[in-house]
Design an enzyme around this catalytic site. Structure first.
Site, PDB file in Angstrom:
ATOM      1  N   ASP A  72       8.471  -5.862  13.271  1.00  0.00           N
ATOM      2  CA  ASP A  72       7.498  -5.168  12.428  1.00  0.00           C
ATOM      3  C   ASP A  72       6.630  -4.274  13.304  1.00  0.00           C
ATOM      4  O   ASP A  72       5.881  -4.751  14.148  1.00  0.00           O
ATOM      5  CB  ASP A  72       6.636  -6.206  11.701  1.00  0.00           C
ATOM      6  CG  ASP A  72       5.701  -5.596  10.666  1.00  0.00           C
ATOM      7  OD1 ASP A  72       5.568  -4.366  10.630  1.00  0.00           O
ATOM      8  OD2 ASP A  72       5.105  -6.371   9.894  1.00  0.00           O
TER       9      ASP A  72
ATOM     10  N   HIS B 137       9.306  -3.640   8.757  1.00  0.00           N
ATOM     11  CA  HIS B 137       8.173  -4.031   7.936  1.00  0.00           C
ATOM     12  C   HIS B 137       8.550  -4.290   6.477  1.00  0.00           C
ATOM     13  O   HIS B 137       8.163  -5.306   5.904  1.00  0.00           O
ATOM     14  CB  HIS B 137       7.098  -2.946   8.006  1.00  0.00           C
ATOM     15  CG  HIS B 137       5.861  -3.284   7.248  1.00  0.00           C
ATOM     16  ND1 HIS B 137       5.043  -4.346   7.582  1.00  0.00           N
ATOM     17  CD2 HIS B 137       5.289  -2.708   6.152  1.00  0.00           C
ATOM     18  CE1 HIS B 137       4.036  -4.419   6.735  1.00  0.00           C
ATOM     19  NE2 HIS B 137       4.165  -3.431   5.853  1.00  0.00           N
TER      20      HIS B 137
ATOM     21  N   SER C 206       3.415  -6.997   2.482  1.00  0.00           N
ATOM     22  CA  SER C 206       2.414  -6.210   3.202  1.00  0.00           C
ATOM     23  C   SER C 206       1.042  -6.344   2.535  1.00  0.00           C
ATOM     24  O   SER C 206       0.538  -7.452   2.376  1.00  0.00           O
ATOM     25  CB  SER C 206       2.876  -4.755   3.288  1.00  0.00           C
ATOM     26  OG  SER C 206       2.070  -4.000   4.153  1.00  0.00           O
ATOM     27  N   MET C 207       0.426  -5.229   2.120  1.00  0.00           N
ATOM     28  CA  MET C 207      -0.849  -5.336   1.411  1.00  0.00           C
ATOM     29  C   MET C 207      -0.711  -6.210   0.178  1.00  0.00           C
ATOM     30  O   MET C 207      -1.649  -6.918  -0.209  1.00  0.00           O
ATOM     31  CB  MET C 207      -1.351  -3.956   0.999  1.00  0.00           C
ATOM     32  CG  MET C 207      -2.682  -3.993   0.231  1.00  0.00           C
ATOM     33  SD  MET C 207      -3.114  -2.447  -0.609  1.00  0.00           S
ATOM     34  CE  MET C 207      -2.019  -2.537  -2.053  1.00  0.00           C
TER      35      MET C 207
ATOM     36  N   PHE D 219       0.830  -1.199   0.000  1.00  0.00           N
ATOM     37  CA  PHE D 219       0.000   0.000   0.000  1.00  0.00           C
ATOM     38  C   PHE D 219       0.870   1.256   0.000  1.00  0.00           C
ATOM     39  O   PHE D 219       1.778   1.388   0.824  1.00  0.00           O
ATOM     40  CB  PHE D 219      -0.887  -0.034   1.246  1.00  0.00           C
ATOM     41  CG  PHE D 219      -1.856   1.102   1.377  1.00  0.00           C
ATOM     42  CD1 PHE D 219      -2.819   1.333   0.417  1.00  0.00           C
ATOM     43  CD2 PHE D 219      -1.813   1.923   2.494  1.00  0.00           C
ATOM     44  CE1 PHE D 219      -3.733   2.370   0.552  1.00  0.00           C
ATOM     45  CE2 PHE D 219      -2.724   2.960   2.648  1.00  0.00           C
ATOM     46  CZ  PHE D 219      -3.680   3.186   1.675  1.00  0.00           C
TER      47      PHE D 219
END
Length: 274
Positions: A200, A230, A100-101, A32
């Protein structure tokens, strides 16, 4: 996520493959507000091993926060699904991967298509600040907010646009993607490997608990990343991600069925029920 700025959107990455691994495809999805730059070292490593690789640039990403507000989660998912289907049509075995996303989008793709396997890094279902839980109310009072960031990020920033602000409308779409995908995890039957950073500060460890509880995969392996934040694909544990994902792809390619072209399911365009 970065506060840097560039007038041009970062380019998508693709490689046709070569040698013994050219028939193995890996479609990778960035996160994202990010761009292919955040997973480019991973993509390049796979390309050097001979894999066919595709990393699309998701709509609205890589340029400016205002662009992000012009697309919804179905646009983001649809762009990656199209990239996967194209790569799948030209390879014997095709995997999905993401950060992630992007990991969430890869898992949704695996729930809807017979992928050879799934490799995800710090997949997201929520943010530590719980902003996605209240976004439905907040979007009526303010237009943007600052991105969720780690206090002491260890991964370098990438020149992938100016996202010093994040449209609340886009975060609302992210929340919808999370909820929709969480409901579909039981349909994922392909083997999966999940890389999770111990430090994270963006996605909480409950994301792994949700995967363990809901994922329908016949095999789920969790790999700890002890020293990365992250965006681990740019961090000190990146070599671990690269090498173990290569092993995962090669190991399961022998057992995976041959890839077959498949049309995008019409349900991806069906309005989601809040």
């Amino acid at each position: 996520m970065t506060g840097s700025s560039t007038p041009l959107a970062p380019a998508a990455f693709s490689y046709p493959g070569h040698g013994a691994n050219e028939g193995i495809g890996v479609a990778i999805c960035h996160g994202f507000t990010g761009s292919p730059l955040s997973v480019l070292p991973w993509a390049r490593h796979l390309a050097r091993q001979g894999f066919a690789v595709s990393v699309p640039l998701l709509p609205g990403h890589g340029t400016d926060w205002r662009d992000l507000a012009t697309h919804d989660w179905r646009d983001w998912y649809g762009a990656f699904e199209d990239a996967y289907l194209e790569l799948n049509a030209g390879t014997r075995h095709c995997y999905v991967a993401g950060l992630s996303m992007g990991g969430t989008i890869a898992l949704r793709t695996a729930a809807r298509h017979p992928v050879a396997g799934v490799a995800v890094v710090n997949p997201g279902w929520d943010f530590y600040d719980r902003r996605v839980r209240y976004i439905g109310l907040l979007k009526h009072f303010q237009r943007t907010t600052v991105p969720v960031q780690e206090a002491n990020p260890t991964a370098p920033a990438t020149e992938d646009g100016d996202y010093s602000l994040t449209p609340l409308a886009a975060v609302h779409q992210l929340s919808r993607l999370f909820r929709t995908t969480a409901r579909e995890l039981s349909a994922v039957s392909a083997p999966a490997v999940v890389f999770k950073s111990d430090t994270d500060a963006v996605v909480p460890p409950t994301s792994v608990q949700l995967l363990r509880k809901r994922l329908g995969s016949r095999e789920l392996n969790l790999v700890r990343l002890p020293d990365s934040g992250h965006v681990a694909t740019l961090d000190v544990d990146a070599p671990l991600i690269f090498e173990q994902s290569v092993q995962f792809f090669l190991r399961h390619a022998d057992a995976a069925p041959q890839s077959a072209p498949a049309p995008a399911p019409p349900a991806s365009k069906t309005p989601e029920t809040p």
